[in-house]
Design an enzyme around this catalytic site. Sequence first.
Site, short mmCIF file in Angstrom:
data_model
loop_
_atom_site.label_atom_id
_atom_site.label_comp_id
_atom_site.label_asym_id
_atom_site.label_seq_id
_atom_site.Cartn_x
_atom_site.Cartn_y
_atom_site.Cartn_z
N GLU A 1 -4.56 3.87 6.15
CA GLU A 1 -4.36 3.68 4.87
C GLU A 1 -4.99 5.01 3.87
OE1 GLU A 1 -5.42 -0.17 2.79
OE2 GLU A 1 -6.63 1.31 1.58
N SER B 1 -10.48 -0.88 3.46
CA SER B 1 -9.82 -0.88 4.82
C SER B 1 -9.39 0.54 5.25
CB SER B 1 -8.53 -1.62 4.72
OG SER B 1 -8.79 -2.98 4.12
N ARG C 1 1.05 -1.09 -0.04
CA ARG C 1 -0.21 0.05 -0.19
C ARG C 1 0.69 1.21 -0.09
NH1 ARG C 1 -3.07 -3.96 -0.79
NH2 ARG C 1 -5.05 -4.19 0.42
P1 FAD Z 1 -9.10 8.77 -5.17
O1 FAD Z 1 -9.57 8.31 -3.78
O2 FAD Z 1 -9.66 9.58 -5.75
O3 FAD Z 1 -7.53 9.16 -4.89
C1 FAD Z 1 -6.77 8.67 -3.98
C2 FAD Z 1 -5.19 9.42 -4.00
O4 FAD Z 1 -4.67 9.43 -5.41
C3 FAD Z 1 -5.39 10.98 -3.77
O5 FAD Z 1 -4.33 11.13 -3.02
C4 FAD Z 1 -5.53 11.54 -5.14
O6 FAD Z 1 -5.09 12.94 -5.17
C5 FAD Z 1 -4.43 10.68 -5.90
N1 FAD Z 1 -4.71 10.29 -7.20
C6 FAD Z 1 -6.01 9.94 -7.81
N2 FAD Z 1 -5.75 9.95 -9.31
C7 FAD Z 1 -4.46 10.58 -9.44
C8 FAD Z 1 -3.84 10.67 -10.77
N3 FAD Z 1 -4.28 10.51 -11.95
N4 FAD Z 1 -2.50 11.30 -10.43
C9 FAD Z 1 -1.90 11.58 -9.36
N5 FAD Z 1 -2.71 11.37 -8.17
C10 FAD Z 1 -3.74 10.68 -8.27
N6 FAD Z 1 -7.47 -0.44 -2.25
C11 FAD Z 1 -6.94 -2.03 -2.30
O7 FAD Z 1 -5.63 -1.68 -2.41
N7 FAD Z 1 -7.30 -3.12 -2.34
C12 FAD Z 1 -8.62 -3.26 -1.97
O8 FAD Z 1 -8.82 -4.57 -1.79
C13 FAD Z 1 -9.59 -2.35 -1.97
N8 FAD Z 1 -10.83 -2.53 -1.69
C14 FAD Z 1 -11.58 -1.33 -1.46
C15 FAD Z 1 -13.08 -1.69 -1.22
C16 FAD Z 1 -13.89 -0.65 -1.28
C17 FAD Z 1 -15.40 -0.94 -0.88
C18 FAD Z 1 -13.69 0.53 -1.29
C19 FAD Z 1 -14.55 1.86 -1.04
C20 FAD Z 1 -12.18 0.97 -1.46
C21 FAD Z 1 -11.22 -0.02 -1.41
N9 FAD Z 1 -9.69 0.17 -1.61
C22 FAD Z 1 -9.10 -0.95 -1.96
C23 FAD Z 1 -9.18 1.56 -1.67
C24 FAD Z 1 -9.33 2.08 -3.44
O9 FAD Z 1 -10.18 1.50 -3.81
C25 FAD Z 1 -8.05 2.52 -4.02
O10 FAD Z 1 -7.16 2.96 -3.05
C26 FAD Z 1 -8.26 3.06 -5.20
O11 FAD Z 1 -6.92 2.86 -5.88
C27 FAD Z 1 -8.27 4.42 -5.09
O12 FAD Z 1 -8.82 5.10 -6.42
P2 FAD Z 1 -9.48 6.43 -6.73
O13 FAD Z 1 -9.59 6.72 -7.94
O14 FAD Z 1 -10.90 6.32 -5.89
O15 FAD Z 1 -8.47 7.36 -5.89
N1 EPU Z 2 -10.63 -10.41 10.67
C1 EPU Z 2 -11.26 -10.58 11.84
N2 EPU Z 2 -12.37 -9.42 12.14
C2 EPU Z 2 -12.59 -8.49 11.28
C3 EPU Z 2 -12.02 -8.63 9.94
C4 EPU Z 2 -10.99 -9.42 9.69
O1 EPU Z 2 -11.14 -11.47 12.80
O2 EPU Z 2 -13.56 -7.86 11.51
C5 EPU Z 2 -9.80 -11.36 10.28
C6 EPU Z 2 -10.20 -12.31 9.37
O3 EPU Z 2 -11.08 -13.40 9.97
C7 EPU Z 2 -9.00 -12.93 8.82
C8 EPU Z 2 -7.94 -11.73 8.85
O4 EPU Z 2 -8.43 -10.54 9.70
O5 EPU Z 2 -8.41 -13.79 9.31
C9 EPU Z 2 -7.85 -11.06 7.49
O6 EPU Z 2 -9.17 -10.30 6.91
P1 EPU Z 2 -9.63 -10.41 5.19
O7 EPU Z 2 -9.24 -11.63 4.69
O8 EPU Z 2 -10.81 -9.76 5.37
O9 EPU Z 2 -8.47 -9.30 4.89
P2 EPU Z 2 -8.02 -7.88 5.52
O10 EPU Z 2 -6.50 -8.01 5.95
O11 EPU Z 2 -8.99 -7.42 6.46
C10 EPU Z 2 -7.01 -7.13 3.07
C11 EPU Z 2 -6.80 -5.88 2.38
C12 EPU Z 2 -8.17 -5.74 1.60
C13 EPU Z 2 -8.07 -6.93 0.60
C14 EPU Z 2 -8.08 -7.99 1.22
C15 EPU Z 2 -8.19 -9.34 0.45
C16 EPU Z 2 -5.17 -4.14 3.83
C17 EPU Z 2 -5.51 -3.17 4.75
N3 EPU Z 2 -6.74 -4.85 3.52
O12 EPU Z 2 -8.23 -7.08 4.25
O13 EPU Z 2 -7.97 -4.48 0.86
O14 EPU Z 2 -9.24 -6.58 -0.21
O15 EPU Z 2 -7.16 -8.05 2.52
O16 EPU Z 2 -6.96 -9.53 -0.22
O17 EPU Z 2 -4.40 -4.56 3.31
C18 EPU Z 2 -8.32 -1.95 1.17
O18 EPU Z 2 -7.00 -1.93 0.95
O19 EPU Z 2 -8.88 -1.04 1.12
C19 EPU Z 2 -8.75 -3.46 1.14
C20 EPU Z 2 -10.16 -3.84 1.37
#
Ligand code: FAD
Ligand code: EPU
Length: 344
Positions: free
Chosen positions: A340, A244, A167
Site C-alpha cells: 500500500e 498498513s 486504496r
Molecule cells: P504523502 O505520504 O506525503 O504522499 C503520498 C503520495 O501522495 C505520494 O505519492 C505523493 O507524491 C502524493 N501526493 C501527496 N500530496 C499530493 C498532492 N497535493 N498532489 C498530488 N500528489 C500528492 N491510510 C488510510 O487510508 N487509512 C488509514 O486508516 C490509515 N491509517 C494510517 C495510520 C498511520 C499511523 C499512518 C502513519 C498512516 C496511515 N494511513 C492510512 C496512510 C496515510 O495516512 C494516508 O495514505 C494519507 O493520505 C497520506 O497522506 P500524506 O499527506 O502523508 O501523503
Molecule cells: N489481525 C490479526 N493480527 C494482526 C492484525 C490484524 O489477526 O496482527 C486481524 C484482526 O484481528 C481483525 C482483522 O485482522 O480480525 C482486521 O484487523 P484491523 O481491524 O486492525 O484492520 P486491518 O484490516 O488490519 C484496515 C485498514 C486500516 C484501517 C483499519 C480500520 C487496510 C490495508 N488497512 O486495517 O488502514 O485503519 O482497517 O478500518 O485496509 C492504512 O491503510 O494505513 C490503515 C491503517
Amino acid sequence: METLKVHHNYSLQSLTTFQVPVIAAQFMEVNNLAELISAIQYAGDQPILILGGGSNLLFTHDYSGIVIQLKSQGYSKEKFETSSNLWKVTADAGMNWDDLVERTISEGLGGLENLSLIPGTVGASPIQNIGAYGVELKDTLLSVQVLNRKDFTIHSLSVEDCKFGYRDSIFKNSEKNKWVILSVTFLLSQADSSYSVNTGYGNIQSALTNKNILNPTSKDIRDIVCEIRRSKLPDPQLIGNAGSFFKNPEVSEEIKNELIHQWPDLPVYPTANNNYKLAAGWLIEKAGWKGKWHGNARVHELQALVLTNPGKATGKEIYALALSIQNDIRNKFGVKLEMEVNIL
Ligand code: FAD
Ligand code: EPU
C-alpha cells in the site's frame, strides 16, 4: 522565483512518518498556486515529488530530484442547495487531514468522523482514497481540483473521473504524476437529528454500548475511532511507520473456501463484487512475523500489518522486510500481498 527558497541536500527524515534517513537534492515549500507553478517551472526536466505529510511514503534511497511540499491552508463552505441540509466544504491540499475532520465536526457537519486521526494532508487523501471504519473518502467527495503539471491548466475531477477503488485511484495508476491536487471538495450533512452516523464497522457498536450511548453524534464516533486507533496503531512520533504496509488482499470465493478449509479462523469479508477480502494482518501474524526484527526494522507487535522503524532502520531495511513477508505469505498461503505504501 525570487520569493521561493530552494534548499539543497535537504534531509526529509523528519518530514516522513517512517523517519528513515533520506536526502532530497532540492526541497521547496509553496504556499499558493503561483508559487507552485514557479516551482514546477524551476524544476524543468528534473523529477518532481509532491510531498504531503509523508505518511504513506518509504524512501529506499536519496531523492535526486525536487521535492515540493504544499502548505496552502484554505477552507471554505457553502450550502449545497438553499433548501437542503447538505454543505459543500472545500479544503486546500496543505491542510492537515485530521484538522479538517475535527473542524467539520465542530461546525456541526457529519460525514468524515469515521476517517478521524488518519495522518497526512487533504491533498493526498484522494491518492489512495483513504478509508477506515467502514467509510472511504469517495463516500463524501464531490470533486478534486487539480493542476496539470505540464500545461498548468486547472481541472475539476468528479468521483467517476477519479476511478476510486479500495486504496486506489487514477492518481496512483493511469494518471500518476500528471496532476497536482490543489484542493478537495466534500458534500457533508448538517449533523442534526435526521443525520445517521455509520456504526457498522468492527467494534464501533460495542464501544457505543459499553459507553451507554444510544444516539451517537459525529463527535461520539470520532472519539471512539480515535480511541480504537490509538490502542492498535503506533504513534509515528514515537515509532516510525506508515500505517498498513500492505493492502488486504481480495480473492475469489473458490480461493477463500480453500483457505478457510485449511485455516478456519481466517477473517474474511465479502466485497461488493462477490469476492472476499482477507485480513493481511492475520496472515502475517499466522506466518510468525508479528514483533519480528529484520535488521533494524520490525513488524509491529500489536498489528502485524504495520512495519516499523523503531529508531535506526533505513528505508532499504524496511523494504527488505516487506519483500521477505511478501515472499513468505505467497509460499505459505498462495496469496500475493500488494504494497500500500508508495516506495521510492
Ligand atoms: P504523502 O505520504 O506525503 O504522499 C503520498 C503520495 O501522495 C505520494 O505519492 C505523493 O507524491 C502524493 N501526493 C501527496 N500530496 C499530493 C498532492 N497535493 N498532489 C498530488 N500528489 C500528492 N491510510 C488510510 O487510508 N487509512 C488509514 O486508516 C490509515 N491509517 C494510517 C495510520 C498511520 C499511523 C499512518 C502513519 C498512516 C496511515 N494511513 C492510512 C496512510 C496515510 O495516512 C494516508 O495514505 C494519507 O493520505 C497520506 O497522506 P500524506 O499527506 O502523508 O501523503
Ligand atoms: N489481525 C490479526 N493480527 C494482526 C492484525 C490484524 O489477526 O496482527 C486481524 C484482526 O484481528 C481483525 C482483522 O485482522 O480480525 C482486521 O484487523 P484491523 O481491524 O486492525 O484492520 P486491518 O484490516 O488490519 C484496515 C485498514 C486500516 C484501517 C483499519 C480500520 C487496510 C490495508 N488497512 O486495517 O488502514 O485503519 O482497517 O478500518 O485496509 C492504512 O491503510 O494505513 C490503515 C491503517
